[in-house]
Scaffold this active site. Structure first.
Site, PDB file in Angstrom:
ATOM      1  N   GLY A 130       1.536  -0.888  -0.118  1.00  0.00           N
ATOM      2  CA  GLY A 130      -0.196   0.212   0.024  1.00  0.00           C
ATOM      3  C   GLY A 130       1.002   0.944   0.317  1.00  0.00           C
ATOM      4  N   GLY A 133       5.864   4.030  -8.925  1.00  0.00           N
ATOM      5  CA  GLY A 133       6.339   2.257  -8.667  1.00  0.00           C
ATOM      6  C   GLY A 133       5.368   1.296  -8.838  1.00  0.00           C
ATOM      7  N   HIS A 134       4.816   2.027  -8.018  1.00  0.00           N
ATOM      8  CA  HIS A 134       3.816   0.510  -7.699  1.00  0.00           C
ATOM      9  C   HIS A 134       2.815   0.148  -8.565  1.00  0.00           C
ATOM     10  CE1 HIS A 134       4.149   1.452  -3.322  1.00  0.00           C
ATOM     11  NE2 HIS A 134       4.289   0.130  -3.510  1.00  0.00           N
ATOM     12  N   GLN A 186       7.515  -9.644   7.799  1.00  0.00           N
ATOM     13  CA  GLN A 186       8.597  -9.119   7.823  1.00  0.00           C
ATOM     14  C   GLN A 186       9.152  -7.979   7.866  1.00  0.00           C
ATOM     15  OE1 GLN A 186       6.501  -8.183   4.056  1.00  0.00           O
ATOM     16  NE2 GLN A 186       7.767  -6.447   3.332  1.00  0.00           N
TER      17      GLN A 186
HETATM   18  P1  AMP Z   1       6.306  -2.122  -1.445  1.00  0.00           P
HETATM   19  O1  AMP Z   1       5.133  -1.674  -1.709  1.00  0.00           O
HETATM   20  O2  AMP Z   1       7.130  -1.259  -1.323  1.00  0.00           O
HETATM   21  O3  AMP Z   1       6.186  -3.721  -1.083  1.00  0.00           O
HETATM   22  O4  AMP Z   1       6.199  -2.428  -3.102  1.00  0.00           O
HETATM   23  C1  AMP Z   1       5.748  -3.656  -3.831  1.00  0.00           C
HETATM   24  C2  AMP Z   1       6.393  -3.581  -5.014  1.00  0.00           C
HETATM   25  O5  AMP Z   1       6.583  -2.198  -5.746  1.00  0.00           O
HETATM   26  C3  AMP Z   1       7.957  -4.039  -4.135  1.00  0.00           C
HETATM   27  O6  AMP Z   1       7.902  -5.615  -5.849  1.00  0.00           O
HETATM   28  C4  AMP Z   1       8.705  -3.524  -4.209  1.00  0.00           C
HETATM   29  O7  AMP Z   1      10.267  -3.638  -5.608  1.00  0.00           O
HETATM   30  C5  AMP Z   1       8.116  -2.078  -5.923  1.00  0.00           C
HETATM   31  N1  AMP Z   1       8.090  -0.986  -6.081  1.00  0.00           N
HETATM   32  C6  AMP Z   1       8.321  -0.469  -4.950  1.00  0.00           C
HETATM   33  N2  AMP Z   1       9.406   0.865  -5.168  1.00  0.00           N
HETATM   34  C7  AMP Z   1       9.155   0.404  -6.171  1.00  0.00           C
HETATM   35  C8  AMP Z   1       9.558   1.791  -7.758  1.00  0.00           C
HETATM   36  N3  AMP Z   1      10.620   3.005  -7.055  1.00  0.00           N
HETATM   37  N4  AMP Z   1      10.013   1.196  -8.464  1.00  0.00           N
HETATM   38  C9  AMP Z   1       9.920   0.130  -8.652  1.00  0.00           C
HETATM   39  N5  AMP Z   1       8.764  -1.001  -8.645  1.00  0.00           N
HETATM   40  C10 AMP Z   1       8.787  -0.540  -6.873  1.00  0.00           C
END
Ligand code: AMP
Length: 278
Positions: free
Chosen positions: A29, A34-35, A59
């Site tokens: 969330g 990026g998401h 985690q």
């Molecule tokens: P998180 O919500 O931070 O657990 O991230 C969920 C997914 O989004 C994971 O696969 C992360 O590697 C990816 N993610 C987070 N930040 C970025 C970003 N800046 N660019 C690309 N993917 C991202």
């Protein structure tokens, strides 16, 4: 229309009516661009897209870090709807870890160094939750960001070893205009911290440039990254690394494709980033 579902039963019933292949984007969330880029890639490659929003307590090694993780579900759901996600699964903890849950997925050597060393148990928590999500969704493809490079390698190893039928799709890191990797944690920085946080990218690019101009000694490159980080008083490095991109073992001599990576605390917020050389 985006369906927002909470239980395993609802998820299974909804998936039974939707076409395959199914692309899965697991998230915690507080969604950002990026998401969005992961969702768009999934959208372009699969008739059905599932995003999950679940801040996985297993985690986080410190309860405080877990509690402080930013949450804004209404905003996240609007972003998912905007990106045309078919199903958002946003379960309560007991729908992920059902009563009596007693399994740990622990991936071996690849989980050991870097983030694994700095955050004991972190990758066991990640692998366990991702195994559950892949299985519940029956994902044909799952999309992960390379900002979390080691996480991608851990999940790939798990998928290979457990013969999971899901293709693991790595996606490029999305950055702010000044180079900072987008992260849900960036919002916890003050304006001064936000400015200081660009030092990770500056250190990585300086290191990559030195390799491009012929530097092959990994210690020299680690020293260069530390030196750039030291120019920023708000930056408190956790580690800097020059590692083999497959095994993640530290290198003596640098070869093409080597992984430069670091974890740095800025105002107590732990930031990570990486860059491949060559
Ligand atoms: P998180 O919500 O931070 O657990 O991230 C969920 C997914 O989004 C994971 O696969 C992360 O590697 C990816 N993610 C987070 N930040 C970025 C970003 N800046 N660019 C690309 N993917 C991202």
């Amino acid at each position: 229309m985006t369906q927002v579902l909470r239980s395993r039963t609802e998820l299974r019933a909804a998936l039974a009516t939707l076409p395959r292949p199914v692309g899965l984007v697991p998230t915690m969330g507080w969604l950002h661009d990026g998401h969005r880029s992961l969702i768009r890639r999934a959208r372009s490659e699969n008739p059905t897209v599932v995003a999950t929003i679940f801040v996985n307590p297993r985690q986080f090694s410190q309860a405080r870090d877990f509690m402080k993780y930013p949450r804004n579900e209404a905003r996240d759901l609007a972003i998912c709807a905007d990106e045309g996600v078919d199903i958002v699964w946003a379960p309560p903890t007991e729908e992920v870890y059902v009563a009596g849950f007693d399994t740990l997925v622990s991936v071996g050597a690849i989980s050991g160094p870097l983030e694994g060393a700095a955050r004991p148990g972190h990758f066991d928590g990640v692998a366990t939750v991702v195994a559950i999500l892949l299985s519940l969704v029956g994902a044909d493809r799952a999309y992960f960001g390379l900002k979390d490079y080691q996480q991608v390698q851990v999940i790939r190893q798990m998928a290979l070893d457990l013969a999971l039928p899901t293709e693991v799709v790595p996606c490029q890191t999305v950055r702010e205009p000044d180079g900072l990797a987008m992260s849900s944690r960036n919002g916890r920085l003050s304006p001064a911290g936000r400015a200081a946080a660009t030092v990770l990218r500056r250190a990585l690019l300086a290191a990559a440039a030195s390799v491009r101009s012929g530097e092959r000694d990994a210690d020299t490159v680690r020293e260069l990254m530390r030196h750039v980080l030291a120019t920023e008083p708000l930056a408190d490095p956790d580690y800097v690394s020059v590692a083999d991109p497959e095994t993640l073992r530290e290198l003596g001599g640098i070869s093409d494709g080597a992984l430069l990576s670091m974890a740095v605390r800025v105002e107590g917020v732990r930031l990570i980033d990486n860059e491949r050389v060559g």
